[in-house]
Write an enzyme that holds these catalytic residues in place. Sequence first.
Site, short mmCIF file in Angstrom:
data_model
loop_
_atom_site.label_atom_id
_atom_site.label_comp_id
_atom_site.label_asym_id
_atom_site.label_seq_id
_atom_site.Cartn_x
_atom_site.Cartn_y
_atom_site.Cartn_z
N LYS A 198 6.36 -9.32 1.58
CA LYS A 198 6.27 -8.43 0.42
C LYS A 198 7.50 -7.55 0.33
CE LYS A 198 1.26 -8.56 0.43
NZ LYS A 198 0.03 -8.07 1.06
N GLN A 254 -3.41 -3.04 3.49
CA GLN A 254 -3.37 -4.43 3.95
C GLN A 254 -4.69 -4.81 4.65
OE1 GLN A 254 -0.73 -6.71 3.40
NE2 GLN A 254 -2.23 -8.17 4.20
N ASP A 275 -3.63 -3.80 -6.34
CA ASP A 275 -4.43 -4.99 -5.99
C ASP A 275 -5.50 -5.25 -7.05
OD1 ASP A 275 -3.66 -6.40 -3.75
OD2 ASP A 275 -4.61 -5.00 -2.34
#
Length: 313
Positions: free
Chosen positions: A54, A98, A124
């Site tokens: 990422k 995460q 997200d």
Amino acid sequence: MAARRLDGLAVAASIRAELQPRATAFAARSGRVPSLAIVLVGDNPASELYVRNKQRAGSEGGLSVAVQRLPASATAREVLVLVDRLNNDDGCDGILVQSPLPAHIAKADAQQVFDAISAAKDVDGFNPYNVGLLTQGRAVLPPCTPSGVIELLVREGIPVGGKHAVVIGRSEIVGKPMALLLVQRDATVTICHSKTKDLAGVSRDADVLVAAIGRPGFVTASFVKPGATVIDVGISAVDDRALAVELLGPGSPRLAAFDKRGSVVVGDVHRSVEQVAGALTPVPGGVGPLTIAMLLKNTLAAAERRLDLRTAG
Ligand code: NAD
């Protein structure tokens, strides 16, 4: 004839290239680059790898990706405090916690952590407010994996309107939002799961089949209508050599990688599907890179939206 390979790496690179001028314009207006904070609790090796990917993709898209680390022993309360700080940090545009959180953090507490992320920074798309917008067809920050799949289908010229789409998997992060996004694009959608009867038969009726199960090679040729588009969302690490040979094929060059590292990443779709499907995403190099590209796109969208609101106010 072998299925057309849908190149997620190439599509993700073009999405990142499109983000760059937007990121530059944002920086010119705000005086800083758009910024994503990733909360990483513990040192799970798979999570470390995802986070590195990422960060690399972020710099290619003109965004800053900062990792906020907490030790594996951190309590849910400590994670909540960090999320709260990031919610109130004006220089932070997007927040991602995460997964998975360490096992000692109970499921309900982990849910509380995800729910605590401000809806405006929830890149997200898991916050209940953003899920509500998604169900109403007006998502600002749609979940990255399913929106990446839609982006791939659109850019590869595969229409879904009026087609039968079958989604295997009903998770909150992939299966359910995938089904919603497909129905919003006029597909007729069937959601399948572990209790579905005659899964292969239902799947075989699909024009577009999305596998999001997490079981290596589960979807075999008998699940697929000739010419169908098959999207393999699954990512599993296989460390059994016999299984790796069965899934990759005895002559696969990827077996050398297995022998070097002791494991290999595979999807939910068996290689036999290549001879039946019309188009297919590989693993790796299919949906995974798109998920990251859409995460960056959401971060930029969140940054622009907050700036627009401030300018308007
Ligand atoms: P999950 O475990 O939350 O959900 C799995 C789903 O599969 C469940 O809804 C379950 O009903 C269904 N399922 C399980 N066994 C089944 C069976 N035998 N028959 C039919 N359905 C069955 O998983 P998830 O978070 O949705 O992830 C699914 C897979 O996608 C995993 O491999 C995950 O690693 C991968 N994933 C990939 C990306 C990406 O960027 N490519 C992103 C997220 C998840």
